[in-house]
Design an enzyme around this catalytic site. Sequence first.
Site, PDB file in Angstrom:
ATOM      1  N   HIS A 254       0.829  -1.199   0.000  1.00 60.77           N
ATOM      2  CA  HIS A 254       0.000   0.000   0.000  1.00 60.77           C
ATOM      3  C   HIS A 254       0.863   1.249   0.000  1.00 60.77           C
ATOM      4  O   HIS A 254       1.814   1.347   0.771  1.00 60.77           O
ATOM      5  CB  HIS A 254      -0.911  -0.012   1.240  1.00 60.77           C
TER       6      HIS A 254
ATOM      7  N   ASP B 244       7.218   6.339 -20.801  1.00 61.61           N
ATOM      8  CA  ASP B 244       7.202   6.315 -22.261  1.00 61.61           C
ATOM      9  C   ASP B 244       8.613   6.050 -22.790  1.00 61.61           C
ATOM     10  O   ASP B 244       9.582   5.968 -22.026  1.00 61.61           O
ATOM     11  CB  ASP B 244       6.578   7.594 -22.828  1.00 61.61           C
TER      12      ASP B 244
ATOM     13  N   ASP C 295      -4.708   3.733  -4.814  1.00 60.22           N
ATOM     14  CA  ASP C 295      -4.823   4.126  -3.408  1.00 60.22           C
ATOM     15  C   ASP C 295      -6.096   4.940  -3.180  1.00 60.22           C
ATOM     16  O   ASP C 295      -6.269   6.020  -3.734  1.00 60.22           O
ATOM     17  CB  ASP C 295      -3.596   4.930  -3.001  1.00 60.22           C
TER      18      ASP C 295
ATOM     19  N   MET D  42       3.129  13.585 -16.027  1.00 63.36           N
ATOM     20  CA  MET D  42       4.203  14.557 -16.175  1.00 63.36           C
ATOM     21  C   MET D  42       3.643  15.767 -16.913  1.00 63.36           C
ATOM     22  O   MET D  42       3.210  15.665 -18.066  1.00 63.36           O
ATOM     23  CB  MET D  42       5.386  13.991 -16.960  1.00 63.36           C
TER      24      MET D  42
ATOM     25  N   TYR E 195      10.657  13.435 -12.308  1.00 62.88           N
ATOM     26  CA  TYR E 195      11.876  12.616 -12.346  1.00 62.88           C
ATOM     27  C   TYR E 195      12.327  12.236 -10.937  1.00 62.88           C
ATOM     28  O   TYR E 195      12.691  11.088 -10.680  1.00 62.88           O
ATOM     29  CB  TYR E 195      13.022  13.358 -13.040  1.00 62.88           C
TER      30      TYR E 195
ATOM     31  N   TYR F 147       4.847  13.189 -23.372  1.00 66.70           N
ATOM     32  CA  TYR F 147       4.306  13.403 -22.027  1.00 66.70           C
ATOM     33  C   TYR F 147       3.337  12.288 -21.633  1.00 66.70           C
ATOM     34  O   TYR F 147       2.286  12.529 -21.049  1.00 66.70           O
ATOM     35  CB  TYR F 147       3.631  14.777 -21.921  1.00 66.70           C
TER      36      TYR F 147
ATOM     37  N   ASN G 156       4.171   9.737 -19.611  1.00 63.89           N
ATOM     38  CA  ASN G 156       4.598   9.121 -18.360  1.00 63.89           C
ATOM     39  C   ASN G 156       3.516   9.229 -17.296  1.00 63.89           C
ATOM     40  O   ASN G 156       2.814  10.227 -17.201  1.00 63.89           O
ATOM     41  CB  ASN G 156       5.876   9.799 -17.856  1.00 63.89           C
TER      42      ASN G 156
END
Length: 145
Positions: A22, A30, A64, A74, A113, A131, A133
């Site tokens: 958890h 990507d 979650d 991102m 990052y 973009y 990610n």
Amino acid sequence: MLKGIPSILSPELLKVLMEMGHSDELVLADGNFPAASHAARLIRCDGHGIPELLDAMLRLFPLDQYVERPAALMAVMPGDKAETPIWDSYRSIVAERTGRSDAFEEVERFAFYERAKSAYAIVATGESALYANLILKKGVVTGAQ
């Protein structure tokens, strides 16, 4: 092979999904993301796109439920004219699999990052969208699921 498990999920990826607890985070990266240099655990899924992996994973992986935004994108860099139609695909998949339409936050590129470096694992994909990610925070598996 097992019944009921999407074939796109490799044994290595399934193992990592099972190991995660958890609030652990997983990055779907990507093809341009520096996955190897940022990963504590790197899983290769070259040749696969993120939407297909996301859809398969969310059949098994709970987001979650105790945080406001269990998924992070991102953010596009200021001044960059890149379009992000893949985000609509992510929103649709997450809404369909989890019932959540408000699961996403945007995280500035360099902050993303840094957050990725502390993720449980990074899944390097062949996704070519810019973009694309995505960070997912794992939730609790309950008997009702």
